[in-house]
Design an enzyme around this catalytic site. Structure first.
Site, PDB file in Angstrom:
ATOM      1  N   ARG A   1      -2.763 -15.232 -15.251  1.00  0.00           N
ATOM      2  CA  ARG A   1      -1.851 -14.209 -14.730  1.00  0.00           C
ATOM      3  C   ARG A   1      -0.408 -14.344 -15.235  1.00  0.00           C
ATOM      4  NH1 ARG A   1      -3.544 -12.786  -8.593  1.00  0.00           N
ATOM      5  NH2 ARG A   1      -2.763 -10.744  -9.165  1.00  0.00           N
TER       6      ARG A   1
ATOM      7  N   LYS B   1      -1.880  -4.124   2.025  1.00  0.00           N
ATOM      8  CA  LYS B   1      -1.113  -5.329   1.687  1.00  0.00           C
ATOM      9  C   LYS B   1      -0.383  -5.135   0.351  1.00  0.00           C
ATOM     10  CE  LYS B   1      -3.103  -8.808  -0.583  1.00  0.00           C
ATOM     11  NZ  LYS B   1      -2.450  -9.403  -1.744  1.00  0.00           N
ATOM     12  N   ASN B   2      -1.121  -4.731  -0.672  1.00  0.00           N
ATOM     13  CA  ASN B   2      -0.515  -4.663  -2.005  1.00  0.00           C
ATOM     14  C   ASN B   2       0.602  -3.630  -2.076  1.00  0.00           C
ATOM     15  OD1 ASN B   2      -2.140  -6.677  -2.917  1.00  0.00           O
ATOM     16  ND2 ASN B   2      -3.515  -5.389  -4.111  1.00  0.00           N
TER      17      ASN B   2
ATOM     18  N   CYS C   1      -3.128 -19.022 -11.046  1.00  0.00           N
ATOM     19  CA  CYS C   1      -3.653 -18.986  -9.686  1.00  0.00           C
ATOM     20  C   CYS C   1      -5.155 -19.083  -9.783  1.00  0.00           C
ATOM     21  CB  CYS C   1      -3.218 -17.717  -8.970  1.00  0.00           C
ATOM     22  SG  CYS C   1      -4.018 -16.277  -9.616  1.00  0.00           S
TER      23      CYS C   1
ATOM     24  N   ARG D   1      -4.069 -14.173   4.329  1.00  0.00           N
ATOM     25  CA  ARG D   1      -3.099 -13.536   3.426  1.00  0.00           C
ATOM     26  C   ARG D   1      -3.319 -12.031   3.348  1.00  0.00           C
ATOM     27  NH1 ARG D   1      -3.100 -15.640  -2.343  1.00  0.00           N
ATOM     28  NH2 ARG D   1      -1.672 -13.894  -2.359  1.00  0.00           N
TER      29      ARG D   1
ATOM     30  N   ASP E   1     -10.587  -6.088  -7.074  1.00  0.00           N
ATOM     31  CA  ASP E   1     -10.413  -6.652  -5.729  1.00  0.00           C
ATOM     32  C   ASP E   1     -11.611  -6.388  -4.815  1.00  0.00           C
ATOM     33  OD1 ASP E   1      -7.992  -7.696  -6.422  1.00  0.00           O
ATOM     34  OD2 ASP E   1      -6.770  -6.315  -5.248  1.00  0.00           O
TER      35      ASP E   1
HETATM   36  C1  UD1 Z   1      -2.289  -6.424  -8.623  1.00  0.00           C
HETATM   37  C2  UD1 Z   1      -2.781  -6.657  -7.212  1.00  0.00           C
HETATM   38  C3  UD1 Z   1      -4.063  -7.481  -7.221  1.00  0.00           C
HETATM   39  C4  UD1 Z   1      -5.101  -6.835  -8.126  1.00  0.00           C
HETATM   40  C5  UD1 Z   1      -4.515  -6.531  -9.504  1.00  0.00           C
HETATM   41  C6  UD1 Z   1      -5.457  -5.750 -10.393  1.00  0.00           C
HETATM   42  C7  UD1 Z   1      -0.708  -6.720  -5.943  1.00  0.00           C
HETATM   43  C8  UD1 Z   1       0.245  -7.516  -5.130  1.00  0.00           C
HETATM   44  N1  UD1 Z   1      -1.739  -7.378  -6.482  1.00  0.00           N
HETATM   45  O1  UD1 Z   1      -1.995  -7.701  -9.178  1.00  0.00           O
HETATM   46  O2  UD1 Z   1      -4.562  -7.564  -5.892  1.00  0.00           O
HETATM   47  O3  UD1 Z   1      -6.190  -7.713  -8.280  1.00  0.00           O
HETATM   48  O4  UD1 Z   1      -3.307  -5.764  -9.378  1.00  0.00           O
HETATM   49  O5  UD1 Z   1      -5.849  -4.562  -9.779  1.00  0.00           O
HETATM   50  O6  UD1 Z   1      -0.577  -5.520  -6.074  1.00  0.00           O
HETATM   51  N2  UD1 Z   1      -1.255  -9.364 -17.151  1.00  0.00           N
HETATM   52  C9  UD1 Z   1      -0.686  -9.867 -18.289  1.00  0.00           C
HETATM   53  N3  UD1 Z   1       0.677  -9.905 -18.369  1.00  0.00           N
HETATM   54  C10 UD1 Z   1       1.466  -9.457 -17.358  1.00  0.00           C
HETATM   55  C11 UD1 Z   1       0.870  -8.930 -16.193  1.00  0.00           C
HETATM   56  C12 UD1 Z   1      -0.507  -8.889 -16.125  1.00  0.00           C
HETATM   57  O7  UD1 Z   1      -1.374 -10.284 -19.224  1.00  0.00           O
HETATM   58  O8  UD1 Z   1       2.694  -9.511 -17.477  1.00  0.00           O
HETATM   59  C13 UD1 Z   1      -2.744  -9.314 -17.047  1.00  0.00           C
HETATM   60  C14 UD1 Z   1      -3.264 -10.131 -15.877  1.00  0.00           C
HETATM   61  O9  UD1 Z   1      -3.417 -11.492 -16.229  1.00  0.00           O
HETATM   62  C15 UD1 Z   1      -4.585  -9.447 -15.609  1.00  0.00           C
HETATM   63  C16 UD1 Z   1      -4.277  -7.978 -15.924  1.00  0.00           C
HETATM   64  O10 UD1 Z   1      -3.110  -7.984 -16.717  1.00  0.00           O
HETATM   65  O11 UD1 Z   1      -5.565  -9.923 -16.501  1.00  0.00           O
HETATM   66  C17 UD1 Z   1      -4.041  -7.104 -14.721  1.00  0.00           C
HETATM   67  O12 UD1 Z   1      -3.069  -7.696 -13.881  1.00  0.00           O
HETATM   68  P1  UD1 Z   1      -2.044  -6.841 -13.002  1.00  0.00           P
HETATM   69  O13 UD1 Z   1      -2.503  -5.425 -12.957  1.00  0.00           O
HETATM   70  O14 UD1 Z   1      -0.666  -7.116 -13.462  1.00  0.00           O
HETATM   71  O15 UD1 Z   1      -2.259  -7.481 -11.585  1.00  0.00           O
HETATM   72  P2  UD1 Z   1      -1.151  -7.814 -10.509  1.00  0.00           P
HETATM   73  O16 UD1 Z   1      -0.089  -6.768 -10.524  1.00  0.00           O
HETATM   74  O17 UD1 Z   1      -0.745  -9.238 -10.641  1.00  0.00           O
END
Ligand code: UD1
Length: 421
Positions: free
Chosen positions: A124, A23-24, A119, A402, A310
Site C-alpha cells: 500500500r 466508515k471509509n 499493512c 475498526r 472489501d
Molecule cells: C480505500 C479503502 C479501502 C479499500 C480500497 C480499495 C478507505 C479509507 N479505504 O483504500 O477500504 O479496500 O480503497 O477499494 O477508503 N496504490 C498505489 N499507490 C498509491 C495508492 C494506492 O500503488 O499511492 C495501490 C494500492 O497499493 C492498491 C491499489 O492502489 O493496490 C488501490 O488502493 P487505493 O484505492 O488507494 O486504496 P485506499 O485508498 O488505500
C-alpha cells in the site's frame, strides 16, 4: 484488553439490522475540516475505533472534534493554533491518516506526515497521493519515515492523469485542488460512492466540482470553504457483509437503510449463487432462492463499480459452503488472502496460487479457534462462524471494532448466538 468473539454456529438469522454510515466515507470527510476556518458537522457517523483514531489525529493538528447525538454526529472546527505534524504513533494505527496531507498543504502550505507503511493486506504505497499533490505544486522530501511537503505560494490547478485508480489518491488530490488557483482536471479517478460523498460535501461548502462518480473530475479552485452539515453515505461494505450473513445462515433478514444501487455487481453475483436481494422503499430483504444450496461462481475484484475488494473475504466464506468449485481473483491488493488459512482451519477447502483462490465447496464448516488479521478478513470468520457446526472463538478482534459498528448487537438481534468474551 484482550477480547475475543464467541459464536455458536447454526442459527438461522431472522430479523432486522440497521445499516450505519460508511466508515471509509467518514474517514475521508473528517479531514475536510482542515480546509476551512468554518465548522463542518457530519451526521450518520458510525461509532468505530477508526473514527476515534481520525478524531485524535485531527485534534493533534489543532482541529476541535466534538461528538454529539449519541455518537452519530460530529462537529469539527479548525482552530488558530495549527500543527503540521501527523505523528507516526497515530498514523501507524490507520492508513487513512494520509488523507490529512492534501488539506494541510492546500490550506497551510506545509505538512509532515508519517508514512503509513505496509499493512496486513499488502505494501500500500502512497506514490499516487504524492504524484497528484506534486502536480499541483507541492514539493516533497522523505526523511526518517516522514513525508515532508511544502508549497511555495499556493497550489495551482493543472491536468493530472492517474496511471491507475486509487481511492485515497483521488480523495487527497480533490481536497487539495478545491483550494488551488484555477482549474484542475483529474483523469482516471476513483468512482466509488465515498468519492461522490466527499464531492457532495465539498460542493455544499461552496466548491466547484464536476464529474464526481465519473472517470474525469474538474475542479475550479476557490478561496474559502463555507460551513456545512452533511450526512455520511450508507456503508455499502457493511451492507454487503450483512447480506452475506443472511445468505450464509439461510436466514430471512431486512437491512434498513440499505440501497442496492451502491452494490450492483455484488448483488448480481449473489443472485448468481442463489440469493435473492429485494429492494423496498427503506430496506432490503435477503433470502436464499433454494434454501438447501448456494451455487458456485467466479469473481475478480475491481475498482467501483466492479466487485469490491472489501467484500472479497466475506464472499469467500459464503462460497466455501457452495455446491462445486468457485474461483476468486484479487486484483486490487497483492496480499489479501489472510483469512484463507483461518477458513481452512474451520474446514473450508481453499487453495491459493498468487492472487487466485480456488474454493471447493464443503457440506459443513466446523467451529474452531481462529485469529483475526485485518478488518474484512476478521468479519469473514464471523460469517463462517455463524454457519459452522459448534463453537468458533475469534482472537484479536480489535480489527473488527475498526469497521463494524455494534456487530454483536446487530447479529444477536437476529438470533445469532454471538458474544464478546
Ligand atoms: C480505500 C479503502 C479501502 C479499500 C480500497 C480499495 C478507505 C479509507 N479505504 O483504500 O477500504 O479496500 O480503497 O477499494 O477508503 N496504490 C498505489 N499507490 C498509491 C495508492 C494506492 O500503488 O499511492 C495501490 C494500492 O497499493 C492498491 C491499489 O492502489 O493496490 C488501490 O488502493 P487505493 O484505492 O488507494 O486504496 P485506499 O485508498 O488505500
Amino acid at each position: 484488553m484482550k477480547e475475543k468473539i464467541f459464536i455458536k454456529g447454526g442459527k438461522r438469522l431472522v430479523g432486522s439490522i440497521p445499516i450505519s454510515g460508511a466508515k471509509n466515507s467518514c474517514l475521508t470527510l473528517m479531514p475536510v475540516a482542515l480546509l476551512s476556518e468554518n465548522s463542518l458537522v457530519l451526521h450518520n457517523v458510525p461509532f468505530l475505533s477508526d473514527v476515534d483514531t481520525m478524531k485524535t489525529l485531527l485534534e493533534s493538528l489543532g482541529c476541535s472534534v466534538v461528538y454529539g447525538g449519541s455518537g452519530k454526529c460530529i462537529s469539527l472546527k479548525m482552530g488558530n493554533e495549527v500543527s503540521f505534524l501527523a505523528d507516526y504513533e497515530i498514523v501507524k494505527k490507520m492508513r487513512a491518516s494520509i488523507l490529512v496531507l492534501g488539506p494541510l498543504l492546500a490550506r497551510f502550505g506545509q505538512a509532515i506526515v508519517a508514512l503509513p507503511g505496509g499493512c496486513a493486506i499488502g505494501a500500500r504505497p502512497v506514490n499516487l497521493h504524492l504524484m497528484g499533490l506534486e502536480a499541483l505544486g507541492a514539493r516533497f522530501t522523505i526523511e526518517n519515515g516522514y513525508v515532508k511537503g511544502k508549497v511555495s505560494g499556493s497550489l495551482k490547478g493543472c491536468k493530472i492523469i492517474f496511471p491507475f485508480v486509487s481511492v485515497g489518491a483521488t480523495a487527497n488530490t480533490i481536497m487539495a485542488a478545491v483550494l488551488a488557483k484555477g482549474t484542475t482536471e483529474l483523469i482516471n479517478v476513483a468512482k466509488e460512492p465515498e468519492i461522490i460523498d466527499l464531492c457532495q460535501c465539498l460542493k455544499s461548502m461552496g466548491c466547484n466540482i464536476e464529474g464526481a462518480g465519473e472517470n474525469r473530475i474538474v475542479i475550479e479552485g476557490i478561496k474559502n470553504l463555507e460551513k456545512t452539515t452533511h450526512k455520511v453515505v450508507m456503508d455499502r461494505i457493511e451492507l454487503g457483509t450483512y447480506i452475506i450473513a443472511g445468505a450464509i445462515s439461510n436466514g430471512d433478514i431486512k437491512l434498513t437503510g440499505g440501497n442496492i444501487a451502491l452494490l450492483e455487481n455484488f448483488i448480481e453475483k449473489l443472485n448468481e449463487v442463489g440469493v435473492e436481494v429485494s429492494q423496498f422503499e427503506d430496506h432490503l430483504r435477503v433470502r436464499r432462492i433454494n434454501s438447501s444450496s448456494i451455487n458456485c461462481t467466479n469473481i475478480y475484484t475491481e475498482p467501483f463499480p466492479g466487485f469490491p475488494t472489501d467484500l472479497q473475504a466475506q464472499m469467500m466464506a459464503l462460497l466455501s459452503i457452495a455446491d462445486g468449485v468457485s474461483n476468486i481473483e484479487e486484483q486490487i491488493f497483492e496480499n489479501r488472502f489472510m483469512h484463507v488459512p483461518e477458513l481452512v482451519r474451520m474446514g473450508a477447502n481453499i487453495e491459493i496460487e498468487g492472487r487466485k483462490a480456488k474454493i471447493s465447496g464443503v457440506d459443513q464448516l466446523r467451529g474452531a479457534p481462529v485469529k483475526a488479521t485485518d478488518l474484512r478478513a476478521s468479519v469473514s470468520l464471523v460469517l463462517a462462524g455463524l454457519v459452522a457446526e459448534g463453537d468458533t472463538v475469534i482472537d484479536k478482534i480489535h480489527h473488527i471494532d475498526r469497521g463494524y459498528e455494534a456487530i454483536i448487537q446487530k447479529l444477536s438481534s437476529c438470533g445469532a448466538m454471538i458474544e464478546r468474551l
